[in-house]
Write a protein that holds these residues in place. Sequence first.
Motif, mmCIF file in Angstrom:
data_model
loop_
_atom_site.group_PDB
_atom_site.id
_atom_site.type_symbol
_atom_site.label_atom_id
_atom_site.label_comp_id
_atom_site.label_asym_id
_atom_site.label_seq_id
_atom_site.Cartn_x
_atom_site.Cartn_y
_atom_site.Cartn_z
ATOM 1 N N ALA A 178 0.857 -1.185 0.000
ATOM 2 C CA ALA A 178 0.000 0.000 0.000
ATOM 3 C C ALA A 178 0.897 1.241 0.000
ATOM 4 O O ALA A 178 2.117 1.135 0.195
ATOM 5 N N PRO A 179 0.328 2.433 -0.201
ATOM 6 C CA PRO A 179 1.138 3.666 -0.139
ATOM 7 C C PRO A 179 1.820 3.810 1.223
ATOM 8 O O PRO A 179 1.285 3.385 2.248
ATOM 9 N N ASP A 180 3.003 4.427 1.197
ATOM 10 C CA ASP A 180 3.733 4.624 2.460
ATOM 11 C C ASP A 180 3.027 5.631 3.359
ATOM 12 O O ASP A 180 3.120 5.531 4.591
ATOM 13 N N ALA A 181 2.326 6.589 2.770
ATOM 14 C CA ALA A 181 1.582 7.598 3.526
ATOM 15 C C ALA A 181 0.459 8.106 2.627
ATOM 16 O O ALA A 181 0.545 8.032 1.388
ATOM 17 N N VAL A 182 -0.608 8.590 3.251
ATOM 18 C CA VAL A 182 -1.753 9.107 2.488
ATOM 19 C C VAL A 182 -2.175 10.437 3.107
ATOM 20 O O VAL A 182 -1.893 10.710 4.278
ATOM 21 N N LYS A 183 -2.879 11.214 2.316
ATOM 22 C CA LYS A 183 -3.400 12.497 2.808
ATOM 23 C C LYS A 183 -4.794 12.277 3.389
ATOM 24 O O LYS A 183 -5.549 11.436 2.913
ATOM 25 N N ALA A 184 -5.090 13.026 4.388
ATOM 26 C CA ALA A 184 -6.396 12.934 5.027
ATOM 27 C C ALA A 184 -7.486 13.206 3.992
ATOM 28 O O ALA A 184 -7.400 14.146 3.191
ATOM 29 N N GLY A 185 -8.499 12.298 3.992
ATOM 30 C CA GLY A 185 -9.632 12.446 3.075
ATOM 31 C C GLY A 185 -9.370 11.976 1.666
ATOM 32 O O GLY A 185 -10.268 12.045 0.821
ATOM 33 N N ALA A 186 -8.129 11.482 1.380
ATOM 34 C CA ALA A 186 -7.835 11.043 0.010
ATOM 35 C C ALA A 186 -8.692 9.817 -0.328
ATOM 36 O O ALA A 186 -8.907 8.926 0.498
ATOM 37 N N ALA A 187 -9.182 9.761 -1.567
ATOM 38 C CA ALA A 187 -10.033 8.654 -2.025
ATOM 39 C C ALA A 187 -9.340 7.913 -3.171
ATOM 40 O O ALA A 187 -8.368 8.406 -3.758
ATOM 41 N N GLY A 188 -9.902 6.709 -3.488
ATOM 42 C CA GLY A 188 -9.344 5.916 -4.594
ATOM 43 C C GLY A 188 -8.003 5.300 -4.286
ATOM 44 O O GLY A 188 -7.255 4.923 -5.201
ATOM 45 N N LEU A 189 -7.697 5.194 -2.990
ATOM 46 C CA LEU A 189 -6.436 4.578 -2.610
ATOM 47 C C LEU A 189 -6.524 3.050 -2.775
ATOM 48 O O LEU A 189 -7.595 2.450 -2.663
ATOM 49 N N GLN A 248 0.198 -0.301 9.065
ATOM 50 C CA GLN A 248 -0.234 1.055 9.486
ATOM 51 C C GLN A 248 0.346 2.095 8.540
ATOM 52 O O GLN A 248 1.543 2.061 8.222
ATOM 53 N N ILE A 249 -0.531 2.995 8.101
ATOM 54 C CA ILE A 249 -0.125 4.016 7.149
ATOM 55 C C ILE A 249 -0.332 5.389 7.795
ATOM 56 O O ILE A 249 -1.440 5.697 8.269
ATOM 57 N N PRO A 250 0.701 6.240 7.825
ATOM 58 C CA PRO A 250 0.515 7.598 8.348
ATOM 59 C C PRO A 250 -0.460 8.381 7.466
ATOM 60 O O PRO A 250 -0.468 8.236 6.237
ATOM 61 N N VAL A 251 -1.284 9.229 8.126
ATOM 62 C CA VAL A 251 -2.229 10.105 7.394
ATOM 63 C C VAL A 251 -1.753 11.531 7.625
ATOM 64 O O VAL A 251 -1.698 12.015 8.760
ATOM 65 N N THR A 252 -1.402 12.187 6.539
ATOM 66 C CA THR A 252 -0.875 13.556 6.623
ATOM 67 C C THR A 252 -1.953 14.543 6.170
ATOM 68 O O THR A 252 -2.903 14.184 5.481
#
Length: 351
Positions: A276-287, A346-350
């Motif tokens: 999975a992605p190393d980190a994602v942005k809050a509210g990001a969709a289509g992950l 676990q993925i950090p949410v930025t």
Amino acid sequence: MPVLLALAACRPPQPALPPPPPLSLSLQPAEATVTAGHDLQFGHRITSGSGTGVDWRVLEPGGGTVDALGRYQAPGRAGVFTVEARPQADPARAVRARVTVVPAPVGTISAPSTVAPEATGLRAGVPVQPGCRFAWTLTGGTLLSGADTDTVTFLAGEGPSLVLACRITNAAGDSLRSSVEIPVARPLALHIGPAKATLTVGQSMRFGYTLEGNGGSEVIWSVDSPGGGTVDPAGTYHAPARPGTYTLQVASRVHPEATDRAQVRVVAAPKAGITAPDAVKAGAAGLVARVPEQPGARYAWELQGGTATAGTQGPVLTFAAGDGPTLTLRCTVTNAAGDTASGTLQIPVTR
């Protein structure tokens, strides 16, 4: 005196006596059949002439012997031979008898070693012996055909055994009776259980079996496929380290023709490593997150700190991130053998 001489001279001559009839010799029997190695007594009769003695002989070399009393001893081989008797008073008046020597009857019966209850069309026989007569009897079954030939067909009864007998009589009238007892038993049948199984590589499983019919209960286990794993005497199968489809066999030790087989599918161990992605942005969709695709496997995703939008029961999950600070993904993979593996990420949410 002169008168007497004259009368004597006038007497008619006396007739001459007839010559004696020629010597006549006959043999009893004049023709005979005898079994090889057996003997036969000949008799003779002289009806005229002087003397009663005869000399005996067999004309053919190796055709047997005959003694001074006319007892013929047949050779050990079949054939047609000639016994001759010569009157001692007139050897020119020889008489001959024909002797046919035939083999002794042979009674070895060829038949099934066991038969099933009420089995039909069964066959048994003795060696072919030209000139012989045959008489079959059957106890514990029914003769169907050939009761007066060298081969018989029959129907088995319900058991526990049947007895076939045959009397063989050769052309000389000598007889031999032979018999055989045949067990009547239900065919031995093995059934393995389970008939199909799926195992993870390196795992073990105990197989069982049921036995039907008469026979020893001891069995032999084996794996037909090279490199397909091993099985111990108790029926515990140990899967190999490589996936594939293999065949497990169980066979009766006493009756190897009684067998059964199971198909064993060996599958890879489940893999639950999440990509999975190393980190994602809050509210990001289509992950997207994924685990390795594994044929026949089942997938179960759990998500904390976000929302799953598709693929919760497949190898690929589509999701949206929450507000953070982290998002937790968990996937449980169950392979076709029922073994499971779980992965967590676990993925950090930025922001």
